[in-house]
Design an enzyme around this catalytic site. Sequence first.
Site, PDB file in Angstrom:
ATOM      1  N   CYS A 114      33.590  41.858  26.888  1.00 58.38           N
ATOM      2  CA  CYS A 114      34.524  42.850  26.808  1.00 58.38           C
ATOM      3  C   CYS A 114      34.855  43.110  26.159  1.00 58.38           C
ATOM      4  O   CYS A 114      35.098  44.793  25.286  1.00 58.38           O
ATOM      5  CB  CYS A 114      35.502  42.316  27.688  1.00 58.38           C
ATOM      6  SG  CYS A 114      36.723  40.558  27.048  1.00 58.38           S
ATOM      7  N   GLU A 154      41.947  39.490  32.614  1.00 58.26           N
ATOM      8  CA  GLU A 154      41.998  39.821  31.562  1.00 58.26           C
ATOM      9  C   GLU A 154      40.924  40.731  31.725  1.00 58.26           C
ATOM     10  O   GLU A 154      39.740  40.837  32.092  1.00 58.26           O
ATOM     11  CB  GLU A 154      41.598  38.882  30.613  1.00 58.26           C
ATOM     12  CG  GLU A 154      41.958  39.401  29.141  1.00 58.26           C
ATOM     13  CD  GLU A 154      39.683  39.996  29.017  1.00 58.26           C
ATOM     14  OE1 GLU A 154      39.438  41.500  28.334  1.00 58.26           O
ATOM     15  OE2 GLU A 154      38.958  38.749  28.905  1.00 58.26           O
TER      16      GLU A 154
END
Length: 485
Positions: free
Chosen positions: A291, A254
């Site tokens: 993020c 990720e």
Amino acid sequence: MTNAEVTIAVRHEPMRIAGRLVDTDDRVEVRYPWNDTVVGTVPAGRAEHAREAFAIAAAYQPKLTRYERQKILLATAEALAARKEEISDVITLELGISKADSLYEVGRAFDVFTLAGQMCIRDDGEIFSCDLTPHGKARKIFTMREPLTAISAITPFNHPLNMVAHKVAPAIATNNCVVVKPTELTPMTALLLADILYEAGLPPEMLSVVTGWPADIGMEMITNPHVDLVTFTGSVPVGKLIAANAHYKRQVLELGGNDPLIILNDLSDDDLARAADLAVAGATKNSGQRCTAVKRILCQESVADRFVPLVLERAKRLRFGDPMDRSTDLGTVIHEKAAALFEERVMRAAEEGADILYHPGRSGALLPPIVVDRVPHQSDLVLEETFGPIIPIVRVPDDDDATITLSNSTAFGLSSGVCTNDYRRMQKYIAGLKVGTVNIWEVPGYRIEMSPFGGIKDSGNGYKEGVIEAMKSFTNVKTFSLPWP
């Protein structure tokens, strides 16, 4: 100097290798970004420490029942809730985010362990009858899930608790052994979580936390022969380094994002105010260090002149400063070097034609909420992952195809938010945006802790996180069949 600063006690923490406290002569300093003082030290672990942890993990065969796993996970969740002030203090001291944000992080980790505890008693094995075709037999086929040998979990600085929780809780739920390597910037929260898990009854062999510099310990976390799966959250370059060196091992990566919040031109003034709330909160929560933070606001031209003042008004309301002050909305970024880089990108965007509408001044790692209008869509400010509380507005054409094309024009593909009341346009953006998640009337990063989450392109390798998807990734499926008259 605040009272919070006066009472800070430096923590000297050892590694936790299968519950054993392991130290080294060399130490890694952990600094409080607000004033750059040392708030803790951890061991500068080496490859042999990770090697020992993986050997213990591989040799241990967890035998916890589903009930026992649930009991441990739920007890951990309750301990997090009971100790939220203590834990959030550690998060704020090593990361610099406001107490409001660190308390929110503890709450999210509570959700992770609670949901993992609920899911671990659910058996998702399948049954297939074999008499379905002329060639069938009087048999049934069954599936079951089995744990891996060992899991390597490498976690980032921006969520010192929640990112560790998202790797450890699903591992426990599936009877796996896991070795965690938190970043050297924010390692203390992971060590505290390990103690909480041991106290909740987790067999110590099932969890180790090793610390140290990436150059000394990182490659062992990727290449150790006992590791079946590497789960990593962090930067794109490191993710690609892992992919290149882990070879045949499974990887759940990720990585970064530069997520857009897209403002369409069918919005009323009240709608634009609601969108401005989302834009500012999405860009500045956790000091913009997520993020999935709003890293670019794509606003269609015909509503931009009404929308931008609303964003500016909300940004100016934010209180930024001492992270330990309960009235602070916005603390620091991780260190002064990062703050200076993001400020430099803002200045470069201004040289490229952007208008800086609000910038009350940076002080060390304290980066205020900077509002920038008319940012060129090819500026590094919005092409790269700017990991701070910048609020950049890109004016885009009143044309949905052109807006979607601009949104898709970066290397990232994590998530996005779209503000529109037109159902047909919602469907167009859901279908057209090349990302892992599309949220309508919500910030890009919205999710619950067990829903699938992950990106495509440079944002990840397509595998999903979230408790349910992680539990699937962390297991092997075994198929067996039996005669069934």
